[in-house]
Design a protein around this motif. Structure first.
Motif, short mmCIF file in Angstrom:
data_model
loop_
_atom_site.label_atom_id
_atom_site.label_comp_id
_atom_site.label_asym_id
_atom_site.label_seq_id
_atom_site.Cartn_x
_atom_site.Cartn_y
_atom_site.Cartn_z
N PHE A 1 0.98 -1.15 -0.07
CA PHE A 1 -0.10 -0.13 0.01
C PHE A 1 0.90 1.29 0.05
O PHE A 1 0.60 2.19 -0.73
N LYS A 2 1.80 1.35 0.79
CA LYS A 2 2.92 2.08 0.74
C LYS A 2 3.42 2.85 -0.74
O LYS A 2 3.57 3.75 -1.05
N GLU A 3 3.85 1.68 -1.42
CA GLU A 3 4.23 1.72 -2.74
C GLU A 3 3.07 2.14 -3.63
O GLU A 3 3.69 3.06 -4.57
N SER A 4 2.13 1.95 -3.55
CA SER A 4 0.95 2.12 -4.39
C SER A 4 0.34 3.74 -4.04
O SER A 4 -0.68 4.17 -4.82
N GLY A 5 0.54 4.01 -2.94
CA GLY A 5 -0.06 5.32 -2.40
C GLY A 5 -1.30 5.23 -1.58
O GLY A 5 -1.77 6.09 -1.16
N GLY A 6 -1.71 3.87 -1.01
CA GLY A 6 -2.90 3.70 -0.26
C GLY A 6 -3.49 2.31 -0.42
O GLY A 6 -3.09 1.64 -1.25
N GLY A 7 -4.45 1.97 0.43
CA GLY A 7 -5.18 0.82 0.33
C GLY A 7 -6.17 0.63 1.48
O GLY A 7 -6.19 1.47 2.56
N HIS A 8 -6.80 -0.46 1.73
CA HIS A 8 -7.67 -0.74 2.68
C HIS A 8 -7.19 -2.23 3.32
O HIS A 8 -7.14 -3.22 2.71
N TYR B 1 -2.42 5.24 11.42
CA TYR B 1 -2.71 5.77 9.91
C TYR B 1 -4.04 6.56 10.06
O TYR B 1 -4.87 6.56 9.23
N SER B 2 -4.29 7.18 11.08
CA SER B 2 -5.64 7.86 11.21
C SER B 2 -5.81 9.12 10.22
O SER B 2 -7.07 9.36 10.01
N ALA B 3 -4.79 9.38 9.61
CA ALA B 3 -4.98 10.50 8.68
C ALA B 3 -4.74 9.94 7.25
O ALA B 3 -4.57 10.62 6.28
N GLY B 4 -4.71 8.56 7.22
CA GLY B 4 -4.29 7.83 6.05
C GLY B 4 -3.02 7.77 5.53
O GLY B 4 -2.13 7.97 6.23
N PRO B 5 -2.79 7.26 4.25
CA PRO B 5 -3.80 7.10 3.13
C PRO B 5 -4.19 5.65 3.34
O PRO B 5 -4.76 5.16 2.40
#
Length: 249
Positions: free
Chosen positions: A128-135, A173-177
């Motif tokens: 997710f860090k590499e792609s910019g976010g995720g769930h 990660y309260s502020a995302g992404p």
């Protein structure tokens, strides 16, 4: 936000397969992994026949093979062109009363449900860090709220650990992404609960999976599912003296 490419571990049966069917019906692309390759292949064929517009990638994965987890996640991600939701679902329900001389059973439960979950979490976070976010979705249990006697003691402890990891990540990660959801299923019909004594509290598979997917789609921070009867029962579990928790074990 619609997560289009979803990876599910422990997807060959039970709640993992149920979630795969539910997400496929919504038109999502799926990356499914589990130990039982034949069942995965059968599930893939079923899903693509019912929903020909989706992509389904499958791979054999024993989550206790820690070095293999990042490799399989990457292979599945490459096949689908990315992953934006990872559901850490693989787990076991076996165990033995503490002090019964069956250390191997309780050790296997802790290793699969907690240590292997940590490996999956670390791998998903890196993706997710590499792609910019995720769930990230962690499948815990209502038993993570309270220790219980008997064969579920190690299971409850392992799920308490999973819930704690999820809470830590939500703060991190309260502020995302990266969004984090901790799912706490009660007793839902599956292979894992087939021998459970708590049948009067058992939800059918369809009801349970529908509740799980609804929480996941909302990206809720944390929820007991199905809401009834488990959300009220969780509040009860928290205050019950340990000697009274046996009916939930």
């Amino acid at each position: 936000m619609t997560r289009q490419k979803i990876l599910i571990t422990g997807a060959s049966s039970g709640l993992g397969a149920g979630m795969a069917r539910a997400f496929a019906a919504k038109g999502r692309d799926l990356a499914l992994c589990a130990r039982r390759t034949e069942r995965l292949d059968e599930l893939k064929a079923e899903l693509q026949e019912r929903h020909p517009g989706i992509n389904v990638a499958v791979a054999t994965l024993d989550v206790n093979d820690h070095d293999h987890v990042p490799k399989v996640f990457k292979e599945l991600s490459d096949e689908l062109g990315g992953i934006d939701r990872v559901i850490v679902n693989a787990g076991v329900g076996k165990g033995a009363p503490l002090g019964s001389g069956k250390l191997w059973a309780n050790k296997a439960t802790i290793e699969t449900n907690l240590v292997a979950a940590l490996v999956q979490i670390e791998t998903a976070l890196e993706m997710f860090k590499e792609s910019g976010g995720g769930h990230l979705v962690l499948v815990s249990s209502v038993l993570g709220h309270k220790g219980v006697p008997g064969v579920k003691a190690a299971y409850a402890a392992s799920k308490a650990g999973v819930t704690s990891l999820g809470e830590s990540l939500r703060a991190e990660y309260s502020a995302g992404p990266i969004k984090v959801t901790v799912l706490e299923p009660g007793y839902i019909e599956s292979e894992m609960t087939a021998k459970s004594a708590s049948t009067m509290l058992m939800a059918d598979t369809e009801t349970g999976v529908r509740a799980m997917v609804s929480v996941i789609e909302r990206e809720s921070p944390r929820a007991a599912v199905p809401w009834w009867p488990w959300a009220p029962l969780v509040q009860l579990l928290r205050i019950l003296p340990p000697r009274l928790t046996k009916p939930f074990a």
